[in-house]
Design an enzyme around this catalytic site. Structure first.
Site, PDB file in Angstrom:
ATOM      1  N   LYS A  45      42.461  26.264  39.586  1.00  0.00           N
ATOM      2  CA  LYS A  45      41.875  27.071  40.637  1.00  0.00           C
ATOM      3  C   LYS A  45      42.405  26.949  42.096  1.00  0.00           C
ATOM      4  O   LYS A  45      42.729  25.701  42.463  1.00  0.00           O
ATOM      5  CB  LYS A  45      40.352  26.772  40.722  1.00  0.00           C
ATOM      6  CG  LYS A  45      39.633  27.224  39.577  1.00  0.00           C
ATOM      7  CD  LYS A  45      38.177  26.646  39.766  1.00  0.00           C
ATOM      8  CE  LYS A  45      37.178  27.375  38.822  1.00  0.00           C
ATOM      9  NZ  LYS A  45      35.719  26.953  39.052  1.00  0.00           N
TER      10      LYS A  45
ATOM     11  N   GLY B 113      36.638  35.446  42.381  1.00  0.00           N
ATOM     12  CA  GLY B 113      37.656  35.389  41.348  1.00  0.00           C
ATOM     13  C   GLY B 113      39.201  35.298  41.663  1.00  0.00           C
ATOM     14  O   GLY B 113      40.062  35.541  40.629  1.00  0.00           O
TER      15      GLY B 113
ATOM     16  N   ILE C 105      35.832  26.085  30.551  1.00  0.00           N
ATOM     17  CA  ILE C 105      34.610  26.522  29.364  1.00  0.00           C
ATOM     18  C   ILE C 105      34.779  27.725  28.611  1.00  0.00           C
ATOM     19  O   ILE C 105      34.636  28.692  29.260  1.00  0.00           O
ATOM     20  CB  ILE C 105      33.268  26.356  30.390  1.00  0.00           C
ATOM     21  CG1 ILE C 105      33.148  25.037  31.313  1.00  0.00           C
ATOM     22  CG2 ILE C 105      32.123  26.472  29.546  1.00  0.00           C
ATOM     23  CD1 ILE C 105      32.980  23.774  30.606  1.00  0.00           C
TER      24      ILE C 105
ATOM     25  N   HIS D 155      26.762  32.247  33.039  1.00  0.00           N
ATOM     26  CA  HIS D 155      26.442  31.979  34.316  1.00  0.00           C
ATOM     27  C   HIS D 155      25.383  31.910  34.669  1.00  0.00           C
ATOM     28  O   HIS D 155      24.574  33.044  34.775  1.00  0.00           O
ATOM     29  CB  HIS D 155      27.375  32.913  35.165  1.00  0.00           C
ATOM     30  CG  HIS D 155      27.295  32.900  36.745  1.00  0.00           C
ATOM     31  ND1 HIS D 155      28.215  32.898  37.469  1.00  0.00           N
ATOM     32  CD2 HIS D 155      26.297  32.823  37.461  1.00  0.00           C
ATOM     33  CE1 HIS D 155      27.958  32.578  38.755  1.00  0.00           C
ATOM     34  NE2 HIS D 155      26.564  32.578  38.867  1.00  0.00           N
TER      35      HIS D 155
ATOM     36  N   ARG E 279      22.106  30.725  50.973  1.00  0.00           N
ATOM     37  CA  ARG E 279      21.502  32.113  51.551  1.00  0.00           C
ATOM     38  C   ARG E 279      20.634  32.515  50.451  1.00  0.00           C
ATOM     39  O   ARG E 279      20.448  32.096  49.337  1.00  0.00           O
ATOM     40  CB  ARG E 279      22.733  32.900  51.802  1.00  0.00           C
ATOM     41  CG  ARG E 279      23.603  33.191  50.445  1.00  0.00           C
ATOM     42  CD  ARG E 279      24.661  34.161  50.830  1.00  0.00           C
ATOM     43  NE  ARG E 279      25.728  34.282  49.979  1.00  0.00           N
ATOM     44  CZ  ARG E 279      25.631  34.806  48.723  1.00  0.00           C
ATOM     45  NH1 ARG E 279      24.432  35.307  47.927  1.00  0.00           N
ATOM     46  NH2 ARG E 279      26.545  34.744  47.725  1.00  0.00           N
TER      47      ARG E 279
ATOM     48  N   ARG F 198      22.943  46.414  39.451  1.00  0.00           N
ATOM     49  CA  ARG F 198      23.697  46.736  40.883  1.00  0.00           C
ATOM     50  C   ARG F 198      24.172  48.146  40.795  1.00  0.00           C
ATOM     51  O   ARG F 198      25.066  48.259  39.664  1.00  0.00           O
ATOM     52  CB  ARG F 198      24.387  45.735  41.212  1.00  0.00           C
ATOM     53  CG  ARG F 198      24.079  44.327  41.444  1.00  0.00           C
ATOM     54  CD  ARG F 198      25.023  43.560  41.945  1.00  0.00           C
ATOM     55  NE  ARG F 198      24.659  41.956  41.903  1.00  0.00           N
ATOM     56  CZ  ARG F 198      25.366  41.315  42.643  1.00  0.00           C
ATOM     57  NH1 ARG F 198      26.326  41.256  43.424  1.00  0.00           N
ATOM     58  NH2 ARG F 198      24.697  39.756  42.743  1.00  0.00           N
TER      59      ARG F 198
END
Lengths: 70, 446
Positions: free
Chosen positions: B158, B165, B203, B208, B292, B338
């Site tokens: 990462k 992503g 993982i 999530h 936030r 969404r």
């Protein structure tokens, strides 16, 4: 002759080729930007760029011709 | 006190915040770009001011202009919504220098949570379980290969400054690692101006799941249960639900209590979300913290009966939390979808002009809208134009309600992902709760 067309509406963020340049299949020739996403547009065959139909910053609609190669 | 509020955002979230202002009798000020002159939220606010051109740096990221309008309109507070300036520590500092209350946590915490390696260190010290890995950048390929062997393959490579992503790659063996390392480093350098890489245990089949937290200025904090947001495309969420269909009750409470302990430890204030990866054995690992209001906050509101924007305003005003953990109920099941202006198959953006908008209406449906029936959807901003939240007494009922609501949802003139959402809602794997992050690739791509 082959026309390379926009696959979505957006603005032309980058043009990676100039007239006279040789391009090969799958090479990214233009990068469009829309809704925070960059979409590379690639050539579908080999050839030489004969005309650029757009310039950086232009707004294009889906299906508009961006580049012509022979 | 919050006596007059400026909303430094646009679209559906600006409209959402205005609704709560009206309920609380707080006068509110909208700001808009030239591209948003006819957006619904602009006419909903008590006052509205033009920021500038359609590009984000001329409008919603133009800090000086936003602060100037706040002053001119006599506002004493700013709500940043999500995206744009909401996680910009310098903006939060500028607000307080200008004497404005920034509705959110303090700038130092925003700053630390913005860097993944820093956030890992901070939350590790605050007692949250982390995915096995390094809390420091890798030095070179040799270091990467040694660290990966120690952690055990498969691992995730990462970018420290990464997000959305980008700069992330699963690596299954040393050969893959050698092939992936320099390319990813270059990409991170190019995208984020920072080539630092780190490594974590991969993982497998992760979910999530995130915990909504809320803290006042006096050290009191509560959690408002979880949201499962595993169904994603391009690592961005598409469908979210609360409660999670996967967690058992012990894990749920354990995650909530761990999150509250951690935010008390770091002195967090206001609303925030701690994102976790959860593996097949219900082990959970800290992923990141969003400092936030979250896009998917309405599903939490639907199961708890609370108004998160109101609570944010109250704690930012210096009020004590009026709720204890025992007051936070959990009733029924809520799902949010969404609505994106994009091709439902390729996910390419689809800006254009909406020619008609027909919304399903029912007591179990809540709409959050950034557009109306003749809106121009411009290419300048995020493709998310609306959200629909559907409730049911049970998860099955919520899914039935979702499918029938989506069948009645019509947007013409542009392409939207509604066909994809309908496919998800009707898929047997979704019904069974098999909602891992690879859901769309696994079940809906041929």
């Amino acid at each position: 002759m082959e026309e390379i067309k926009a696959s979505m509406a957006g603005s032309v963020w980058k043009i990676n080729v100039s007239v006279g340049a040789e391009v090969v299949e799958a090479q990214d020739v233009v990068i469009l930007e829309s809704m925070k996403m960059e979409i590379p547009i690639s050539a579908v065959g080999n050839g030489v760029v004969t005309e650029l139909k757009v310039k950086e910053g232009d707004f294009v609609n889906e299906g508009d011709v961006l580049v012509i190669i022979e | 006190m919050v006596t007059k509020l400026l909303i430094a955002n646009r679209g559906e979230i600006a409209a959402r915040i205005i609704r709560t202002c009206k309920k609380m009798n707080i006068p509110c000020v909208a700001v808009y770009s030239e591209a948003d002159q006819n957006a619904p939220y602009v006419s909903m606010a008590d006052e509205a001011y033009l920021l500038g051109g359609p590009k984000v740096n001329e409008s919603y990221l133009h800090v000086e202009k936003i602060l100037e309008i706040a002053k001119k309109a006599n506002c004493d507070s700013i709500h940043p919504g999500y995206g744009f300036l909401s996680e910009n520590a310098d903006f939060a500092r500028s607000c307080s220098r200008a004497g404005l209350t920034f509705i959110g946590p303090n700038p130092d915490i925003i700053e630390k949570m913005g860097n993944k390696v820093e956030a890992r260190k901070l939350m590790e010290a605050a007692g949250l379980p982390l995915v096995k890995g390094l809390s420091r950048p890798l030095i070179n390929l040799e270091d990467a290969s040694k660290s990966a062997a120690e952690i055990g393959y498969p691992v995730m490579l990462k970018a420290a400054a990464g997000g959305g992503g980008i700069g992330m790659q699963a690596v299954w063996n040393e050969e893959d690692l050698i092939a992936a390392f320099s390319g990813n480093q270059k990409r991170a350098e190019m995208f984020f101006g920072n080539g630092d890489m780190f490594i974590e245990k991969l993982i497998e089949k992760p979910r999530h799941i995130e915990i909504q937290v809320l803290a006042d200025q006096f050290g009191e904090a509560v959690y408002l249960w979880e949201r499962e947001c595993s169904i994603q495309r391009r690592n961005q969420k598409v469908v979210e639900e609360a409660p999670s269909p996967f967690l058992d009750e012990d894990t749920r409470i354990n995650m909530g209590q761990s999150a509250v302990r951690a935010i008390k430890e770091i002195g967090y204030q206001n609303a925030g979300t701690i994102e976790f990866l959860v593996d097949e054995q219900q082990q959970f690992y800290f992923l990141e913290m969003n400092t936030r209001l979250q896009v998917e906050h309405p599903i939490t509101e639907e199961i708890t009966g609370l108004d998160l924007v109101e609570l944010q305003i109250r704690v930012a005003s210096g009020e004590k939390l009026a709720l204890t953990q025992a007051d936070i109920k959990r009733e029924g099941h809520a799902i949010e979808v969404r609505i994106y202006a994009e091709d439902p198959v390729t996910f390419f953006p689809s800006p254009g002009t909406i020619t008609s908008l027909i919304l399903p209406e029912n007591e179990y449906i809540r709409h959050e809208l950034g557009v109306h029936g003749a809106s121009i959807v411009s290419p300048f901003y995020d493709p998310m134009i609306a959200k629909m939240i559907v409730k049911g007494d049970t998860r099955n009922e919520a899914i039935d309600n979702l499918s029938s609501a989506l069948e009645g949802y019509q947007i013409n003139g542009i392409k939207t992902n509604i066909p994809l959402l309908l496919d998800i809602s009707k898929h047997p794997a979704f019904r069974e709760g098999d909602t891992t992050t690879d859901f769309i690739d696994k079940h809906l791509k041929n």
